[in-house]
Motif scaffolding. Structure first.
Motif, PDB file in Angstrom:
ATOM      1  N   PRO A   1      11.842  41.069  29.979  1.00 35.75           N
ATOM      2  CA  PRO A   1      10.808  42.090  30.434  1.00 35.75           C
ATOM      3  C   PRO A   1      10.190  41.304  32.059  1.00 35.75           C
ATOM      4  CG  PRO A   1      10.395  41.725  27.989  1.00 35.75           C
ATOM      5  CD  PRO A   1      11.418  40.942  28.480  1.00 35.75           C
ATOM      6  N   LYS A   2      10.095  42.175  32.806  1.00 37.79           N
ATOM      7  CA  LYS A   2       9.823  41.464  34.092  1.00 37.79           C
ATOM      8  C   LYS A   2       8.535  40.529  33.964  1.00 37.79           C
ATOM      9  CE  LYS A   2       8.739  42.393  39.032  1.00 37.79           C
ATOM     10  NZ  LYS A   2       9.321  42.650  40.132  1.00 37.79           N
ATOM     11  N   GLU A   3       7.412  40.915  33.185  1.00 38.75           N
ATOM     12  CA  GLU A   3       6.214  40.061  32.928  1.00 38.75           C
ATOM     13  C   GLU A   3       6.769  38.662  32.498  1.00 38.75           C
ATOM     14  OE1 GLU A   3       6.493  42.972  30.836  1.00 38.75           O
ATOM     15  OE2 GLU A   3       6.171  44.185  32.790  1.00 38.75           O
ATOM     16  N   THR A   4       7.488  38.705  31.661  1.00 39.43           N
ATOM     17  CA  THR A   4       7.871  37.564  31.126  1.00 39.43           C
ATOM     18  C   THR A   4       8.870  36.599  31.961  1.00 39.43           C
ATOM     19  OG1 THR A   4       8.144  38.710  28.740  1.00 39.43           O
ATOM     20  CG2 THR A   4       9.195  36.448  29.106  1.00 39.43           C
ATOM     21  N   ALA A   5       9.872  37.278  32.692  1.00 43.75           N
ATOM     22  CA  ALA A   5      10.582  36.318  33.643  1.00 43.75           C
ATOM     23  C   ALA A   5       9.592  35.854  34.743  1.00 43.75           C
ATOM     24  CB  ALA A   5      11.309  37.452  34.487  1.00 43.75           C
ATOM     25  N   VAL A   6       8.655  36.736  35.075  1.00 46.47           N
ATOM     26  CA  VAL A   6       7.574  36.370  36.450  1.00 46.47           C
ATOM     27  C   VAL A   6       7.008  35.039  35.749  1.00 46.47           C
ATOM     28  CG1 VAL A   6       5.460  36.752  37.529  1.00 46.47           C
ATOM     29  CG2 VAL A   6       7.503  38.258  37.628  1.00 46.47           C
ATOM     30  N   LEU A   7       6.637  35.190  34.357  1.00 46.85           N
ATOM     31  CA  LEU A   7       5.635  33.937  33.846  1.00 46.85           C
ATOM     32  C   LEU A   7       6.669  32.548  33.927  1.00 46.85           C
ATOM     33  CD1 LEU A   7       3.917  35.133  30.478  1.00 46.85           C
ATOM     34  CD2 LEU A   7       2.890  34.574  32.628  1.00 46.85           C
ATOM     35  N   LEU A   8       7.786  32.697  33.585  1.00 48.38           N
ATOM     36  CA  LEU A   8       8.721  31.590  33.853  1.00 48.38           C
ATOM     37  C   LEU A   8       9.024  31.307  35.031  1.00 48.38           C
ATOM     38  CD1 LEU A   8      11.469  32.384  30.864  1.00 48.38           C
ATOM     39  CD2 LEU A   8       9.987  30.472  31.149  1.00 48.38           C
TER      40      LEU A   8
END
Length: 135
Positions: A35-42
């Motif tokens: 999910p984009k939100e998870t990728a951005v967090l990483l």
């Protein structure tokens, strides 16, 4: 799935590194499947480096001097902006816009951002813009 704890994000990063076999392009592909939100967090944390985030965001490997610079920077520096070069009288900056959740490469003339680019080819477009507007 949203990751709210550091341990969950740490575990996910470990899984991604293991699955990618230290191949930054494979890691970028795996990040794109999240999910984009998870990728951005990483990609804005200390769990990845700025080079890995660059490859994720722009789907290309940067020039060697930029490659070496980004390899040594944690991705947590990207929201503040990382200067990745000079063209004419401008700085080229790799950054992240929290409002739009977009990684960008922008042209900075010392006073303001003139233009920002995202996606594949962003660096080339920023260099072209700097040559045209800051000569």
């Amino acid at each position: 799935m949203a990751y709210t704890s550091n341990s969950g994000l740490d575990s996910l990063a470990d899984e991604l590194y293991e699955a990618s076999g230290d191949d930054d392009f494979r890691l970028a592909d795996l990040l794109r499947q999240l999910p984009k939100e998870t990728a951005v967090l990483l990609c804005t944390s200390d769990l990845t480096n700025a080079l890995q985030t660059y490859i994720y965001a722009f789907e290309e490997e940067p020039e060697i001097d930029i490659y070496e610079l980004l390899l040594l920077q944690p991705s947590s520096m990207i929201p503040r902006g990382i200067k990745i070069g000079n063209v004419e009288l401008a700085d080229i900056v790799f950054g992240f816009d929290k409002k739009t959740n977009l990684f960008f490469i922008a042209v900075w003339n010392g006073e303001k951002f003139l233009k920002a680019f995202s996606g594949p080819g962003a660096y080339r477009e920023a260099v072209k813009c700097a040559k045209e507007q800051c000569a």
